[in-house]
Design a protein around this motif. Sequence first.
Motif, PDB file in Angstrom:
ATOM      1  N   ASN A  37       0.812  -1.219   0.000  1.00  0.00           N
ATOM      2  CA  ASN A  37       0.000   0.000   0.000  1.00  0.00           C
ATOM      3  C   ASN A  37       0.849   1.273   0.000  1.00  0.00           C
ATOM      4  N   TYR A  45      -1.519  -4.835   2.706  1.00  0.00           N
ATOM      5  CA  TYR A  45      -2.187  -3.812   3.523  1.00  0.00           C
ATOM      6  C   TYR A  45      -1.374  -3.589   4.795  1.00  0.00           C
ATOM      7  N   THR A  84      -5.050   4.104   3.059  1.00  0.00           N
ATOM      8  CA  THR A  84      -5.156   3.128   1.969  1.00  0.00           C
ATOM      9  C   THR A  84      -6.550   3.083   1.352  1.00  0.00           C
TER      10      THR A  84
END
Lengths: 195, 172
Positions: free
Chosen positions: B78, B105, B122
């Motif tokens: 991310n 993530y 994100t």
Amino acid sequence: MMHTVDMMKAFAPYRGDAILVPGRSGRYWINLSDNQALDVELGDPAMGGHAGLGLGLALARPDKKVMLFDSEGDIQMSLGMLVTIAEQQPANLYHFLIDNGVYATTGGQPVPNADKVAYDVIARGAGYPRTFTFAEIGDFERALPEIMGMPGPVFVACKVVPEIENEPIGRRRRWQTRTRDEVVVDLRTALATTR
Amino acid sequence: MNDMPANVLSPETVLAHIKKNGVTHVVWLPDSETNWLYLLMKADPAIRLVGVNREGHASSIAAGLWLGGAKPLILIQNTGMLEAGDSIRGWLMSLNVPIVLMVGYRGWTRHGVTTDTVATYTERFLMAFGINYYLVESDSDASRIAVAFGEAERTKRPVVVLVGDEYHGFNR
């Protein structure tokens, strides 16, 4: 220094059935091309990406040569791309650099260290096995037969005369005859891609 | 043999979905979660790895691959997705490239207490770009990867799979 139009005229006889990314030479190439369906004149979707586009095409279609006409402003933005290309070693990629030393479309401001950068040396250091640099059209013309006979990846830097645009972008004459979507459809049709 | 517990995302599962969906090239930059996946992909002759050194490079490479008839996947973190914003816009969205981006993530936690600001931004980034996304945390979520591939093809747009494995899924 050479003029971009003369550089493209000198190159034209060697195009064959290659996929060609004209980059910032597009306004000249459009009048020289004899195979528009394989011309990938996408304009400038996002600066710095033409080298990646050429690499992707070369990896997807190893059966065809890919002629990439990059520019020094783009490649300064993505010098690391040279390393990726060199690692992949696409034997069908011919990477030409049109170096006018300036950001021509924004009024001609110089690119960083414009007069001292040796792009062929950078490409060689990144791992391109064959690199060249030319400042005069005669030298370029004489070397082309040998260069085009070499396996890629080949890197060829050409020092060209800047052609600076000062008109606001919205008032510039559009030279493209196809939309971006049409370019994509024409290319994928010509390559008979199904994905 | 996969001896991982069922509540994590195994690299074998991810690779199986990548292959099942016909991916030919993985354009990627390593992150801390993907080393095991890298080793598996590297050993697989059906997939060609294209390593980049900046995530912004991945989009134009993927666009070229797709234009030429290949089926690329982008695998990044991310952090790099945020850095690659303009390239995603220009080379993927504006060219209508149907592609899945698997995005590690970093900072994701199930309990919602986020100490890593990249996790904070994100999903906001994806919503701002209008890019749809699916969260995959474990093998039991992995069918969402196929959903993402199908949606990318149907909509001719990039679709993101967020790999929210809380740092342990791909490391053993």
